[in-house]
Design a protein around this motif. Structure first.
Motif, PDB file in Angstrom:
ATOM      1  N   ALA A 152       0.836  -1.194   0.000  1.00  0.00           N
ATOM      2  CA  ALA A 152       0.000   0.000   0.000  1.00  0.00           C
ATOM      3  C   ALA A 152       0.872   1.245   0.000  1.00  0.00           C
ATOM      4  O   ALA A 152       1.931   1.286   0.638  1.00  0.00           O
ATOM      5  N   ILE A 153       0.417   2.270  -0.713  1.00  0.00           N
ATOM      6  CA  ILE A 153       1.092   3.566  -0.692  1.00  0.00           C
ATOM      7  C   ILE A 153       0.061   4.662  -0.498  1.00  0.00           C
ATOM      8  O   ILE A 153      -1.121   4.479  -0.763  1.00  0.00           O
ATOM      9  N   ARG A 154       0.541   5.812  -0.004  1.00  0.00           N
ATOM     10  CA  ARG A 154      -0.302   6.994   0.159  1.00  0.00           C
ATOM     11  C   ARG A 154       0.479   8.213  -0.313  1.00  0.00           C
ATOM     12  O   ARG A 154       1.710   8.235  -0.244  1.00  0.00           O
ATOM     13  N   PRO A 155      -0.220   9.251  -0.811  1.00  0.00           N
ATOM     14  CA  PRO A 155       0.490  10.474  -1.212  1.00  0.00           C
ATOM     15  C   PRO A 155       1.164  11.126  -0.011  1.00  0.00           C
ATOM     16  O   PRO A 155       0.675  11.043   1.121  1.00  0.00           O
ATOM     17  N   LEU A 156       2.287  11.769  -0.248  1.00  0.00           N
ATOM     18  CA  LEU A 156       2.941  12.537   0.807  1.00  0.00           C
ATOM     19  C   LEU A 156       2.145  13.817   1.056  1.00  0.00           C
ATOM     20  O   LEU A 156       1.700  14.476   0.120  1.00  0.00           O
TER      21      LEU A 156
ATOM     22  N   TYR B 174       7.231  11.083  -5.151  1.00  0.00           N
ATOM     23  CA  TYR B 174       7.414  10.163  -4.033  1.00  0.00           C
ATOM     24  C   TYR B 174       6.076   9.815  -3.384  1.00  0.00           C
ATOM     25  O   TYR B 174       5.103  10.556  -3.474  1.00  0.00           O
ATOM     26  N   ARG B 175       6.063   8.686  -2.713  1.00  0.00           N
ATOM     27  CA  ARG B 175       4.884   8.216  -1.995  1.00  0.00           C
ATOM     28  C   ARG B 175       5.308   7.696  -0.619  1.00  0.00           C
ATOM     29  O   ARG B 175       6.454   7.279  -0.426  1.00  0.00           O
ATOM     30  N   ALA B 176       4.375   7.692   0.305  1.00  0.00           N
ATOM     31  CA  ALA B 176       4.615   7.088   1.624  1.00  0.00           C
ATOM     32  C   ALA B 176       4.279   5.610   1.545  1.00  0.00           C
ATOM     33  O   ALA B 176       3.215   5.221   1.059  1.00  0.00           O
ATOM     34  N   SER B 177       5.206   4.784   2.008  1.00  0.00           N
ATOM     35  CA  SER B 177       4.966   3.341   2.058  1.00  0.00           C
ATOM     36  C   SER B 177       4.129   3.023   3.292  1.00  0.00           C
ATOM     37  O   SER B 177       4.444   3.452   4.398  1.00  0.00           O
ATOM     38  N   GLU B 178       3.040   2.282   3.081  1.00  0.00           N
ATOM     39  CA  GLU B 178       2.114   1.970   4.163  1.00  0.00           C
ATOM     40  C   GLU B 178       1.958   0.459   4.296  1.00  0.00           C
ATOM     41  O   GLU B 178       2.593  -0.318   3.604  1.00  0.00           O
ATOM     42  N   MET B 179       1.117   0.051   5.180  1.00  0.00           N
ATOM     43  CA  MET B 179       0.730  -1.341   5.342  1.00  0.00           C
ATOM     44  C   MET B 179      -0.763  -1.459   5.022  1.00  0.00           C
ATOM     45  O   MET B 179      -1.490  -0.476   5.172  1.00  0.00           O
TER      46      MET B 179
END
Length: 288
Positions: free
Chosen positions: A160-164, A186-191
């Motif tokens: 999963a990813i989310r926008p910064l 870039y993106r934030a790496s999530e779970m």
């Protein structure tokens, strides 16, 4: 009271009274829950902090109690094994295996993955896909888990990813601005993240002591040691992580709002009966 029953975002637009999602391969889950909760400033690790009389980790475990997930491995510090076993019994969790954790996040996840290969239960098979998720991210729905599992099976890894939401900058050793990154790239790496069992096992077999000690990103291990480039999937905003004390209050507020909702179910549809049974279990666990 049971977060996965209340879909958000795109999921809300679909028919959630449909029959169960189809997964024709074994899937298991590893929930690392060995953290000490230093950033919350509380004596109790945040995964065991109560939300409306129920430990936070119990909500997370329940989110994975879907028909197509065969085993949920919860990795906790050795001194908290008894506490976790009590939570499983009190809230009637099924398919849960408790495993002692390691000194770091990667060591704990590795212990959980290894436990999946050592199961001796008759109904348990070595999983095709392993989903890794944080024990302090209780609001994840079945639709998104299904997307991660299917992508991991096809690609070997998925996450999963989310926008910064903030600009990321690099600083000099003296504490001055060095440069900033272009946020759009870039993106934030999530779970959650998902892997084929063979990929995540190989990654942990090949990784270094430095990875075990200082690393935090499982997708990077899959790429570096297995050449597996993960499929990245935009996640819903509900994937946030309880990190600080204020986050516990926010989680409790969400759960309180959801548990005050009421459902009237009529008719004899199989899906309606299944939903009624889940609601009955939820209210029973809360002594309601």
């Amino acid at each position: 009271a049971y977060p996965r029953l209340f879909p958000t975002g795109e999921a809300r637009k679909s028919d959630h009274l449909k029959a169960g999602l189809c997964v024709d391969f074994p899937v298991s889950v590893v929930l690392p829950a060995g953290g000490t909760g230093e950033r919350t400033g509380l004596q109790t690790p945040k995964q065991f902090c109560p939300c409306l009389g129920r430990p936070l980790i119990s909500y997370t475990v329940e989110s994975f109690e879907v028909s197509w997930i065969q085993t949920i491995v919860v990795v906790v510090a050795k001194e908290n094994i008894g506490l976790m076993m009590d939570i499983i019994q009190r809230f009637q969790h099924k398919k849960v295996l408790v495993v002692p954790g390691g000194s770091t996040r990667h060591r704990s996840i590795c212990n959980g993955v290894a436990a999946l290969g050592e199961q001796r239960r008759p109904a348990a098979h070595k999983p095709k896909v392993v989903i890794i998720h944080d024990a302090v991210r209780p609001f994840v729905d079945e639709d998104f888990l299904h997307k991660i599992a299917m992508a991991a099976k096809e690609q070997g890894a998925a996450g999963a990813i989310r926008p910064l939401v903030s600009t990321v900058i690099a600083t000099t050793s003296e504490g001055y601005l060095d440069h900033s990154l272009e946020r759009a790239k870039y993106r934030a790496s999530e779970m959650p993240q998902g892997f084929t069992y063979d990929v995540i096992c190989e990654a942990y077999k090949k990784c270094t002591e430095s990875d075990f000690e200082f690393g935090t990103e499982c997708l990077h291990l899959a790429l570096q040691y297995c050449g597996t480039n993960a499929k990245l999937i935009d996640g819903p905003p509900t994937l946030w992580k309880v990190t600080y004390k204020r986050d516990l209050a926010a989680a409790e507020s969400i759960i309180k709002t959801l548990s005050q909702s009421a459902c009237l179910i009529t008719g004899g549809l199989e899906a309606a009966v299944a939903l009624a049974n889940v609601l009955q279990k939820a209210f029973g666990a809360l002594n309601m």
